[in-house]
Write a protein that holds these residues in place. Structure first.
Motif, PDB file in Angstrom:
ATOM      1  N   TYR A   1       0.819  -1.290   0.028  1.00  0.00           N
ATOM      2  CA  TYR A   1       0.042   0.281   0.026  1.00  0.00           C
ATOM      3  C   TYR A   1       0.784   1.281   0.074  1.00  0.00           C
ATOM      4  O   TYR A   1       0.695   1.995  -0.784  1.00  0.00           O
ATOM      5  N   ALA A   2       1.877   1.157   0.974  1.00  0.00           N
ATOM      6  CA  ALA A   2       2.679   2.278   0.909  1.00  0.00           C
ATOM      7  C   ALA A   2       3.527   2.731  -0.354  1.00  0.00           C
ATOM      8  O   ALA A   2       3.822   3.891  -0.749  1.00  0.00           O
ATOM      9  N   ASN A   3       3.855   1.507  -0.766  1.00  0.00           N
ATOM     10  CA  ASN A   3       4.774   1.775  -1.950  1.00  0.00           C
ATOM     11  C   ASN A   3       4.123   2.278  -2.891  1.00  0.00           C
ATOM     12  O   ASN A   3       4.508   3.365  -3.806  1.00  0.00           O
ATOM     13  N   TYR A   4       2.826   1.983  -3.134  1.00  0.00           N
ATOM     14  CA  TYR A   4       1.980   2.859  -4.244  1.00  0.00           C
ATOM     15  C   TYR A   4       1.719   4.028  -3.894  1.00  0.00           C
ATOM     16  O   TYR A   4       1.705   5.282  -4.878  1.00  0.00           O
ATOM     17  N   LEU A   5       1.552   4.594  -2.654  1.00  0.00           N
ATOM     18  CA  LEU A   5       1.316   5.834  -2.080  1.00  0.00           C
ATOM     19  C   LEU A   5       2.616   6.563  -2.240  1.00  0.00           C
ATOM     20  O   LEU A   5       2.485   7.935  -2.785  1.00  0.00           O
ATOM     21  N   GLY A   6       3.868   6.096  -2.158  1.00  0.00           N
ATOM     22  CA  GLY A   6       5.055   6.799  -2.569  1.00  0.00           C
ATOM     23  C   GLY A   6       5.005   7.157  -4.162  1.00  0.00           C
ATOM     24  O   GLY A   6       5.446   8.403  -4.358  1.00  0.00           O
ATOM     25  N   LEU A   7       4.833   6.456  -4.746  1.00  0.00           N
ATOM     26  CA  LEU A   7       4.750   6.672  -6.337  1.00  0.00           C
ATOM     27  C   LEU A   7       3.713   7.687  -6.633  1.00  0.00           C
ATOM     28  O   LEU A   7       3.921   8.640  -7.395  1.00  0.00           O
ATOM     29  N   LEU A   8       2.432   7.572  -5.976  1.00  0.00           N
ATOM     30  CA  LEU A   8       1.363   8.593  -6.219  1.00  0.00           C
ATOM     31  C   LEU A   8       1.807   9.891  -5.758  1.00  0.00           C
ATOM     32  O   LEU A   8       1.662  11.003  -6.395  1.00  0.00           O
ATOM     33  N   PHE A   9       2.586   9.731  -4.692  1.00  0.00           N
ATOM     34  CA  PHE A   9       3.028  11.050  -3.962  1.00  0.00           C
ATOM     35  C   PHE A   9       4.028  11.856  -5.066  1.00  0.00           C
ATOM     36  O   PHE A   9       3.862  13.273  -5.350  1.00  0.00           O
ATOM     37  N   GLN A  10       5.055  11.041  -5.471  1.00  0.00           N
ATOM     38  CA  GLN A  10       5.772  11.705  -6.426  1.00  0.00           C
ATOM     39  C   GLN A  10       5.248  12.177  -7.630  1.00  0.00           C
ATOM     40  O   GLN A  10       5.769  13.439  -8.166  1.00  0.00           O
ATOM     41  N   ILE A  11       4.397  11.459  -8.348  1.00  0.00           N
ATOM     42  CA  ILE A  11       3.690  11.949  -9.538  1.00  0.00           C
ATOM     43  C   ILE A  11       3.107  13.315  -9.279  1.00  0.00           C
ATOM     44  O   ILE A  11       3.159  14.009 -10.160  1.00  0.00           O
ATOM     45  N   GLN A  12       2.526  13.398  -8.029  1.00  0.00           N
ATOM     46  CA  GLN A  12       1.418  14.674  -7.819  1.00  0.00           C
ATOM     47  C   GLN A  12       2.626  15.709  -7.575  1.00  0.00           C
ATOM     48  O   GLN A  12       2.485  16.804  -8.018  1.00  0.00           O
ATOM     49  N   ASP A  13       3.695  15.379  -6.972  1.00  0.00           N
ATOM     50  CA  ASP A  13       4.872  16.462  -6.814  1.00  0.00           C
ATOM     51  C   ASP A  13       5.179  16.929  -8.114  1.00  0.00           C
ATOM     52  O   ASP A  13       5.546  18.221  -8.297  1.00  0.00           O
ATOM     53  N   ASP A  14       5.423  16.005  -9.089  1.00  0.00           N
ATOM     54  CA  ASP A  14       5.887  16.394 -10.718  1.00  0.00           C
ATOM     55  C   ASP A  14       4.840  17.097 -11.377  1.00  0.00           C
ATOM     56  O   ASP A  14       5.326  18.108 -11.769  1.00  0.00           O
ATOM     57  N   ILE A  15       3.611  16.798 -10.956  1.00  0.00           N
ATOM     58  CA  ILE A  15       2.565  17.621 -11.575  1.00  0.00           C
ATOM     59  C   ILE A  15       2.485  19.003 -11.127  1.00  0.00           C
ATOM     60  O   ILE A  15       2.392  19.861 -11.758  1.00  0.00           O
ATOM     61  N   LEU A  16       2.454  18.920  -9.934  1.00  0.00           N
ATOM     62  CA  LEU A  16       2.427  20.153  -9.092  1.00  0.00           C
ATOM     63  C   LEU A  16       3.603  21.242  -9.540  1.00  0.00           C
ATOM     64  O   LEU A  16       3.463  22.422  -9.715  1.00  0.00           O
TER      65      LEU A  16
ATOM     66  N   TYR B   1      -2.312   4.035  -9.922  1.00  0.00           N
ATOM     67  CA  TYR B   1      -1.666   3.600  -8.500  1.00  0.00           C
ATOM     68  C   TYR B   1      -2.497   3.900  -7.487  1.00  0.00           C
ATOM     69  O   TYR B   1      -2.499   3.243  -6.343  1.00  0.00           O
ATOM     70  N   ALA B   2      -3.484   4.892  -7.442  1.00  0.00           N
ATOM     71  CA  ALA B   2      -4.266   4.986  -6.467  1.00  0.00           C
ATOM     72  C   ALA B   2      -5.351   3.778  -6.309  1.00  0.00           C
ATOM     73  O   ALA B   2      -5.507   3.306  -5.141  1.00  0.00           O
ATOM     74  N   LEU B   3      -5.610   3.293  -7.430  1.00  0.00           N
ATOM     75  CA  LEU B   3      -6.807   1.896  -7.273  1.00  0.00           C
ATOM     76  C   LEU B   3      -5.604   0.684  -6.560  1.00  0.00           C
ATOM     77  O   LEU B   3      -6.211   0.107  -5.799  1.00  0.00           O
ATOM     78  N   LYS B   4      -4.520   0.604  -7.047  1.00  0.00           N
ATOM     79  CA  LYS B   4      -3.550  -0.318  -6.704  1.00  0.00           C
ATOM     80  C   LYS B   4      -3.474  -0.156  -4.840  1.00  0.00           C
ATOM     81  O   LYS B   4      -3.494  -1.072  -4.461  1.00  0.00           O
ATOM     82  N   ALA B   5      -3.189   1.090  -4.600  1.00  0.00           N
ATOM     83  CA  ALA B   5      -3.249   1.366  -3.252  1.00  0.00           C
ATOM     84  C   ALA B   5      -4.512   0.927  -2.347  1.00  0.00           C
ATOM     85  O   ALA B   5      -4.180   0.224  -1.420  1.00  0.00           O
ATOM     86  N   LYS B   6      -5.692   1.162  -3.172  1.00  0.00           N
ATOM     87  CA  LYS B   6      -6.849   0.764  -2.436  1.00  0.00           C
ATOM     88  C   LYS B   6      -6.863  -0.617  -2.293  1.00  0.00           C
ATOM     89  O   LYS B   6      -7.329  -1.232  -1.481  1.00  0.00           O
ATOM     90  N   GLN B   7      -6.549  -1.301  -3.420  1.00  0.00           N
ATOM     91  CA  GLN B   7      -6.549  -2.725  -3.517  1.00  0.00           C
ATOM     92  C   GLN B   7      -5.772  -3.595  -2.420  1.00  0.00           C
ATOM     93  O   GLN B   7      -6.025  -4.507  -1.593  1.00  0.00           O
ATOM     94  N   SER B   8      -4.427  -2.943  -2.169  1.00  0.00           N
ATOM     95  CA  SER B   8      -3.566  -3.591  -1.300  1.00  0.00           C
ATOM     96  C   SER B   8      -4.242  -3.342   0.420  1.00  0.00           C
ATOM     97  O   SER B   8      -3.847  -4.034   1.280  1.00  0.00           O
ATOM     98  N   LEU B   9      -4.706  -2.184   0.365  1.00  0.00           N
ATOM     99  CA  LEU B   9      -5.289  -1.759   1.766  1.00  0.00           C
ATOM    100  C   LEU B   9      -6.460  -2.780   2.003  1.00  0.00           C
ATOM    101  O   LEU B   9      -6.520  -3.233   3.322  1.00  0.00           O
ATOM    102  N   GLN B  10      -7.216  -2.952   1.222  1.00  0.00           N
ATOM    103  CA  GLN B  10      -8.393  -4.042   1.350  1.00  0.00           C
ATOM    104  C   GLN B  10      -7.570  -5.527   1.835  1.00  0.00           C
ATOM    105  O   GLN B  10      -8.435  -6.094   2.590  1.00  0.00           O
ATOM    106  N   LYS B  11      -6.602  -5.715   1.279  1.00  0.00           N
ATOM    107  CA  LYS B  11      -5.930  -7.081   2.014  1.00  0.00           C
ATOM    108  C   LYS B  11      -5.157  -6.918   3.174  1.00  0.00           C
ATOM    109  O   LYS B  11      -4.756  -7.923   3.645  1.00  0.00           O
ATOM    110  N   ALA B  12      -5.085  -5.713   3.857  1.00  0.00           N
ATOM    111  CA  ALA B  12      -4.166  -5.464   4.862  1.00  0.00           C
ATOM    112  C   ALA B  12      -4.748  -5.907   6.320  1.00  0.00           C
ATOM    113  O   ALA B  12      -4.321  -5.576   7.397  1.00  0.00           O
ATOM    114  N   GLY B  13      -6.137  -6.285   6.089  1.00  0.00           N
ATOM    115  CA  GLY B  13      -6.714  -6.606   7.394  1.00  0.00           C
ATOM    116  C   GLY B  13      -7.106  -5.485   8.289  1.00  0.00           C
ATOM    117  O   GLY B  13      -7.120  -5.675   9.638  1.00  0.00           O
TER     118      GLY B  13
END
Ligand code: IPE
Ligand code: IPE
Ligand code: MG
Ligand code: MG
Ligand code: MG
Length: 294
Positions: A209-224, A264-276
């Motif tokens: 989950y956090a690995n996807y968050l990291g990628l999301l974070f940097q894409i948004q940093d680049d977009i901004l 990546y946002a979708l991937k992050a959500k899917q991993s979170l669902q598995k994290a119990g």
């Protein structure tokens, strides 16, 4: 951002700021160095890494008073990395968090030392919490050292510098971002879950989950960096272009970068669902990171 997350974040930012100040004040630091450290700590960062840590801890039933010293540690490392990132030898930026960068406000030598001081104090902060056991501290110190050191964030900064003035492949770009931005976010979520008592399998899912968050974070940093508003982001727009950095918008186009973000946002959500865990905050953080305007 959801109202619930907004309230949660406001609450946690207060706690984090208070603890950071208290910790630095309690130390015997030469006045100019202490001022310079506090200057950057107080400049109003979003505190997303410590908030993520507290939310991950809470999601597994952890108490803030166990996670807070580690949350402060990751923010200290992050702040040091920004002070050094802005130096003339690196990105050479003049504003950060809406204020002159540390070396602009003080001088380069002081900024370098403020960074050094924050880096070392981070590890002190972890060891200085009697609510963590010695073996927990050892694990957390080791993991933070790995995430922030020359295999982690520092590696990412090196590769980022080496990537200037040439066009990277998407794989190369991601490899940089996983380290440069991803590692500290990964540590934050995993350390929080660990402190909260997650089991090994849950830690693995939280890590994904956090690995996807990291990628999301940097894409948004680049977009901004392209479409952001300097007033909001508090740092110069167009810095990546000036420094000839490869970025997501540059490689994929703005539309392509936005699509990659959704993926990546979708991937992050899917991993979170598995994290119990049943944590709406951890889920809300995905959208917050993905759509932040600062
Ligand atoms: C900026 O981090 C640097 C990157 C890792 C992309 P943040 O956007 O979290 O910066 P602050 O802490 O809110 O200033
Ligand atoms: C810096 O990345 C990341 C670290 C400090 C580890 P950037 O150079 O993209 O960050 P900004 O855009 O200056 O905040
Ligand atoms: Mg940089
Ligand atoms: Mg920079
Ligand atoms: Mg950037």
């Amino acid at each position: 951002m959801t109202q619930a997350l907004q309230t949660y974040m406001k609450d946690k930012v207060e706690l984090i700021n208070q603890q950071l100040e208290q910790f630095i004040y309690a130390m015997q630091i030469p006045e100019r160095l202490q001022d310079s450290i506090l200057y950057s700590l107080r400049a109003g960062g979003k505190r997303i890494r410590p908030i993520l840590m507290l939310a991950a801890s809470e999601a597994y039933g952890g108490q803030d008073n166990r996670a807070i010293s580690v949350a402060c540690a990751v923010e200290m490392i992050h702040t040091y990395s920004l002070i050094h990132d802005d130096l003339p030898a690196m990105d050479d930026d003049d504003t950060r968090r809406g204020q002159p960068t540390n070396h602009r406000q003080y001088d380069e030598a002081t900024a370098i030392l403020a960074g050094d001081g924050l880096l070392t104090t981070a590890f002190y902060s972890i060891t200085n919490n009697e609510r963590l056991t010695d073996s927990e501290k050892t694990y957390l110190v080791k993991e933070l050292a790995k995430a922030s050191g020359p295999e982690g964030m520092v590696a990412g900064q090196m590769l980022d510098m080496e990537g200037e003035n040439r066009t990277l492949t998407l794989e190369e770009l991601e490899a940089i971002h996983r380290r440069k931005t991803g590692e500290l976010l990964r540590f934050s979520a995993v350390a929080g879950a660990f402190i909260g008592g997650a089991n090994a399998q849950q830690l693995e899912e939280i890590e994904t989950y956090a690995n996807y968050l990291g990628l999301l974070f940097q894409i948004q940093d680049d977009i901004l960096d392209v479409i952001g508003d300097e007033q909001h982001i508090g740092k110069p727009v167009g810095s990546d272009q000036t420094n000839q950095k490869s970025t997501y918008p540059q490689l994929l186009g703005l539309q392509g970068a936005l699509e990659q973000k959704e993926h990546y946002a979708l991937k992050a959500k899917q991993s979170l669902q598995k994290a119990g865990v049943d944590s709406s905050y951890l889920e809300d953080i995905i959208d917050y990171i993905s759509n932040r305007y600062k």
